[in-house]
Write a protein that holds these residues in place. Sequence first.
Motif, PDB file in Angstrom:
ATOM      1  N   ASN A   5       3.262  -2.276   3.793  1.00  0.00           N
ATOM      2  CA  ASN A   5       2.828  -2.144   2.403  1.00  0.00           C
ATOM      3  C   ASN A   5       1.747  -1.095   2.244  1.00  0.00           C
ATOM      4  O   ASN A   5       1.716  -0.375   1.245  1.00  0.00           O
ATOM      5  CB  ASN A   5       2.325  -3.481   1.848  1.00  0.00           C
ATOM      6  CG  ASN A   5       3.453  -4.372   1.393  1.00  0.00           C
ATOM      7  OD1 ASN A   5       4.556  -3.911   1.137  1.00  0.00           O
ATOM      8  ND2 ASN A   5       3.182  -5.653   1.312  1.00  0.00           N
ATOM      9  N   HIS A   6       0.837  -1.009   3.229  1.00  0.00           N
ATOM     10  CA  HIS A   6      -0.273  -0.067   3.117  1.00  0.00           C
ATOM     11  C   HIS A   6       0.178   1.395   3.182  1.00  0.00           C
ATOM     12  O   HIS A   6      -0.610   2.303   2.948  1.00  0.00           O
ATOM     13  CB  HIS A   6      -1.336  -0.351   4.186  1.00  0.00           C
ATOM     14  CG  HIS A   6      -0.868  -0.106   5.582  1.00  0.00           C
ATOM     15  ND1 HIS A   6       0.001  -0.940   6.234  1.00  0.00           N
ATOM     16  CD2 HIS A   6      -1.142   0.910   6.426  1.00  0.00           C
ATOM     17  CE1 HIS A   6       0.251  -0.453   7.436  1.00  0.00           C
ATOM     18  NE2 HIS A   6      -0.431   0.664   7.579  1.00  0.00           N
ATOM     19  N   TYR A  64      -8.129   0.464  -6.533  1.00  0.00           N
ATOM     20  CA  TYR A  64      -6.842   0.595  -5.847  1.00  0.00           C
ATOM     21  C   TYR A  64      -6.590  -0.666  -5.051  1.00  0.00           C
ATOM     22  O   TYR A  64      -7.495  -1.174  -4.388  1.00  0.00           O
ATOM     23  CB  TYR A  64      -6.858   1.817  -4.914  1.00  0.00           C
ATOM     24  CG  TYR A  64      -7.007   3.088  -5.689  1.00  0.00           C
ATOM     25  CD1 TYR A  64      -5.899   3.734  -6.207  1.00  0.00           C
ATOM     26  CD2 TYR A  64      -8.258   3.615  -5.960  1.00  0.00           C
ATOM     27  CE1 TYR A  64      -6.033   4.876  -6.963  1.00  0.00           C
ATOM     28  CE2 TYR A  64      -8.404   4.773  -6.712  1.00  0.00           C
ATOM     29  CZ  TYR A  64      -7.282   5.385  -7.212  1.00  0.00           C
ATOM     30  OH  TYR A  64      -7.414   6.514  -7.965  1.00  0.00           O
ATOM     31  N   LYS A  66      -5.876  -2.534  -2.096  1.00  0.00           N
ATOM     32  CA  LYS A  66      -6.026  -2.169  -0.682  1.00  0.00           C
ATOM     33  C   LYS A  66      -4.747  -2.364   0.118  1.00  0.00           C
ATOM     34  O   LYS A  66      -4.527  -1.684   1.109  1.00  0.00           O
ATOM     35  CB  LYS A  66      -7.177  -2.959  -0.061  1.00  0.00           C
ATOM     36  CG  LYS A  66      -8.513  -2.528  -0.589  1.00  0.00           C
ATOM     37  CD  LYS A  66      -9.636  -3.284   0.080  1.00  0.00           C
ATOM     38  CE  LYS A  66     -10.957  -2.818  -0.532  1.00  0.00           C
ATOM     39  NZ  LYS A  66     -12.099  -3.433   0.102  1.00  0.00           N
ATOM     40  N   ARG A  67      -3.909  -3.276  -0.317  1.00  0.00           N
ATOM     41  CA  ARG A  67      -2.691  -3.518   0.470  1.00  0.00           C
ATOM     42  C   ARG A  67      -1.658  -2.405   0.322  1.00  0.00           C
ATOM     43  O   ARG A  67      -0.697  -2.342   1.075  1.00  0.00           O
ATOM     44  CB  ARG A  67      -2.086  -4.869   0.129  1.00  0.00           C
ATOM     45  CG  ARG A  67      -1.485  -4.957  -1.246  1.00  0.00           C
ATOM     46  CD  ARG A  67      -1.056  -6.363  -1.524  1.00  0.00           C
ATOM     47  NE  ARG A  67       0.254  -6.342  -2.158  1.00  0.00           N
ATOM     48  CZ  ARG A  67       0.871  -7.408  -2.572  1.00  0.00           C
ATOM     49  NH1 ARG A  67       0.322  -8.586  -2.398  1.00  0.00           N
ATOM     50  NH2 ARG A  67       2.037  -7.300  -3.142  1.00  0.00           N
ATOM     51  N   TYR A  68      -1.839  -1.499  -0.663  1.00  0.00           N
ATOM     52  CA  TYR A  68      -0.879  -0.416  -0.876  1.00  0.00           C
ATOM     53  C   TYR A  68      -1.393   0.957  -0.472  1.00  0.00           C
ATOM     54  O   TYR A  68      -0.676   1.952  -0.616  1.00  0.00           O
ATOM     55  CB  TYR A  68      -0.436  -0.371  -2.338  1.00  0.00           C
ATOM     56  CG  TYR A  68       0.287  -1.621  -2.767  1.00  0.00           C
ATOM     57  CD1 TYR A  68       1.463  -2.010  -2.136  1.00  0.00           C
ATOM     58  CD2 TYR A  68      -0.214  -2.429  -3.772  1.00  0.00           C
ATOM     59  CE1 TYR A  68       2.121  -3.169  -2.509  1.00  0.00           C
ATOM     60  CE2 TYR A  68       0.444  -3.588  -4.158  1.00  0.00           C
ATOM     61  CZ  TYR A  68       1.614  -3.940  -3.513  1.00  0.00           C
ATOM     62  OH  TYR A  68       2.267  -5.086  -3.886  1.00  0.00           O
ATOM     63  N   VAL A  69      -2.612   1.036   0.011  1.00  0.00           N
ATOM     64  CA  VAL A  69      -3.149   2.324   0.457  1.00  0.00           C
ATOM     65  C   VAL A  69      -3.495   2.241   1.945  1.00  0.00           C
ATOM     66  O   VAL A  69      -3.697   1.157   2.480  1.00  0.00           O
ATOM     67  CB  VAL A  69      -4.379   2.752  -0.377  1.00  0.00           C
ATOM     68  CG1 VAL A  69      -3.983   3.053  -1.808  1.00  0.00           C
ATOM     69  CG2 VAL A  69      -5.483   1.732  -0.331  1.00  0.00           C
ATOM     70  N   SER A  70      -3.577   3.398   2.569  1.00  0.00           N
ATOM     71  CA  SER A  70      -3.752   3.458   4.027  1.00  0.00           C
ATOM     72  C   SER A  70      -5.115   2.986   4.501  1.00  0.00           C
ATOM     73  O   SER A  70      -5.270   2.637   5.662  1.00  0.00           O
ATOM     74  CB  SER A  70      -3.527   4.892   4.506  1.00  0.00           C
ATOM     75  OG  SER A  70      -4.539   5.747   3.988  1.00  0.00           O
ATOM     76  N   GLY A  71      -6.106   3.015   3.622  1.00  0.00           N
ATOM     77  CA  GLY A  71      -7.459   2.658   4.035  1.00  0.00           C
ATOM     78  C   GLY A  71      -8.310   3.870   4.354  1.00  0.00           C
ATOM     79  O   GLY A  71      -9.506   3.760   4.575  1.00  0.00           O
ATOM     80  N   GLU A  81      -4.612   8.910  -0.558  1.00  0.00           N
ATOM     81  CA  GLU A  81      -3.356   8.978  -1.307  1.00  0.00           C
ATOM     82  C   GLU A  81      -3.559   9.524  -2.717  1.00  0.00           C
ATOM     83  O   GLU A  81      -2.691  10.208  -3.258  1.00  0.00           O
ATOM     84  CB  GLU A  81      -2.706   7.587  -1.404  1.00  0.00           C
ATOM     85  CG  GLU A  81      -2.209   7.048  -0.093  1.00  0.00           C
ATOM     86  CD  GLU A  81      -3.276   6.314   0.706  1.00  0.00           C
ATOM     87  OE1 GLU A  81      -2.901   5.639   1.678  1.00  0.00           O
ATOM     88  OE2 GLU A  81      -4.473   6.392   0.371  1.00  0.00           O
TER      89      GLU A  81
END
Length: 114
Positions: A5-6, A64, A66-71, A81
């Motif tokens: 997801n990330h 944002y 957090k579970r959908y971005v790389s961190g 992103e």
Amino acid sequence: MKSINHLQYLIVLALCLIGTLPLELVIGAKVYRKPLRLAISLIPIALLFSLFDIYSIHANWWHYAKRYVSGVTLPGKLPLEELLFFLIIPICALLTYEAVHVLLEPRQKRPTRR
């Protein structure tokens, strides 16, 4: 197994680039072949929107998931992103615009583009 997801945002952006690549390679949009022109088009917009996002993040107007971005975050807590979005989506739009221009312009009347 770890969820991907990330990586969703990055995957969508990559698919946008891959999906529009034939416009450059097959149709001859000549967007990537003019890197200075491309940079002059992209940098002001990416900078402006990035600054607005950073301001919005700090004002708690925007966040944002957090579970959908790389961190990976850039200065100002801007997700990597998001900066890539401000670069990739305009590139895809320019590729589309230029490809339509190439396809609609009669070959015998086509002026040389610089």
